[in-house]
Design a protein around this motif. Structure first.
Motif, short mmCIF file in Angstrom:
data_model
loop_
_atom_site.label_atom_id
_atom_site.label_comp_id
_atom_site.label_asym_id
_atom_site.label_seq_id
_atom_site.Cartn_x
_atom_site.Cartn_y
_atom_site.Cartn_z
N ARG A 65 -14.21 -11.33 2.29
CA ARG A 65 -13.31 -12.80 3.31
C ARG A 65 -11.63 -12.89 2.83
NH1 ARG A 65 -18.15 -14.11 -0.59
NH2 ARG A 65 -20.07 -14.90 1.21
N GLU A 66 -11.03 -12.15 1.78
CA GLU A 66 -9.59 -13.03 2.00
C GLU A 66 -9.10 -11.86 2.79
OE1 GLU A 66 -6.11 -11.64 -1.55
OE2 GLU A 66 -8.10 -12.21 -1.82
N ASP A 67 -9.62 -10.50 3.70
CA ASP A 67 -9.12 -9.56 3.81
C ASP A 67 -8.99 -10.47 5.30
OD1 ASP A 67 -7.77 -8.02 1.70
OD2 ASP A 67 -9.75 -6.73 2.91
N SER A 68 -10.43 -10.40 5.82
CA SER A 68 -10.71 -10.60 7.30
C SER A 68 -9.77 -12.54 6.79
CB SER A 68 -12.08 -11.61 7.11
OG SER A 68 -13.18 -10.05 6.98
N ALA A 69 -9.35 -13.52 5.79
CA ALA A 69 -8.79 -14.94 6.71
C ALA A 69 -7.49 -14.33 6.93
CB ALA A 69 -8.71 -15.64 5.46
N ARG A 108 -7.11 -12.77 10.29
CA ARG A 108 -6.74 -14.33 11.29
C ARG A 108 -5.79 -14.65 11.22
NH1 ARG A 108 -11.89 -15.89 9.39
NH2 ARG A 108 -10.10 -17.88 7.93
N ASP A 109 -5.53 -15.26 10.50
CA ASP A 109 -4.14 -16.73 9.76
C ASP A 109 -3.11 -15.19 10.88
OD1 ASP A 109 -4.96 -17.59 9.20
OD2 ASP A 109 -4.67 -17.77 7.00
N LEU A 110 -3.00 -14.01 10.31
CA LEU A 110 -1.51 -12.89 11.14
C LEU A 110 -2.28 -12.88 12.81
CD1 LEU A 110 -1.55 -9.76 8.56
CD2 LEU A 110 0.25 -11.50 8.95
N ARG A 111 -3.51 -13.09 13.37
CA ARG A 111 -3.38 -12.81 14.81
C ARG A 111 -2.97 -14.50 15.69
NH1 ARG A 111 -9.17 -9.79 14.88
NH2 ARG A 111 -8.14 -7.56 14.72
N ARG A 112 -3.27 -14.81 14.54
CA ARG A 112 -2.55 -16.46 14.86
C ARG A 112 -1.63 -16.39 15.31
NH1 ARG A 112 -4.96 -19.93 11.50
NH2 ARG A 112 -6.77 -19.58 12.88
N ARG A 113 -0.51 -15.57 14.14
CA ARG A 113 0.99 -15.94 13.84
C ARG A 113 1.90 -14.93 15.45
NH1 ARG A 113 5.50 -18.46 13.30
NH2 ARG A 113 6.99 -17.61 12.31
N ASN A 114 0.60 -13.68 15.28
CA ASN A 114 1.18 -13.22 16.78
C ASN A 114 0.80 -13.39 17.75
OD1 ASN A 114 2.49 -10.96 16.98
ND2 ASN A 114 0.30 -10.01 17.46
#
Length: 59
Positions: free
Chosen positions: A16-20, A23-29
């Motif tokens: 779950r930590e990896d998925s979160a 998701r955050d890195l994709r949003r930032r990108n």
């Protein structure tokens, strides 16, 4: 079984930590790509304005 085994490291998969984090890195990108596009357009606009205003005198 299932997600608990993944979280405990007993089964390979994304936690779950990896998925979160992903998701955050994709949003930032996505945000950075949008900001870069704005900067590219602003630079092109300023460059075009400088080219068309080259013959004019500035005070």
């Amino acid at each position: 079984m299932g997600q608990a085994d993944v979280e405990d490291g007993a089964r390979p998969s994304k936690t779950r930590e990896d998925s979160a984090e992903l998701r955050d890195l994709r949003r930032r990108n996505r945000l950075l790509e949008q900001e870069n596009e704005v900067l590219r357009r602003a630079a092109a606009s300023l460059s075009q304005a400088n080219l068309s205003g080259k013959g004019s005198t500035r005070s």
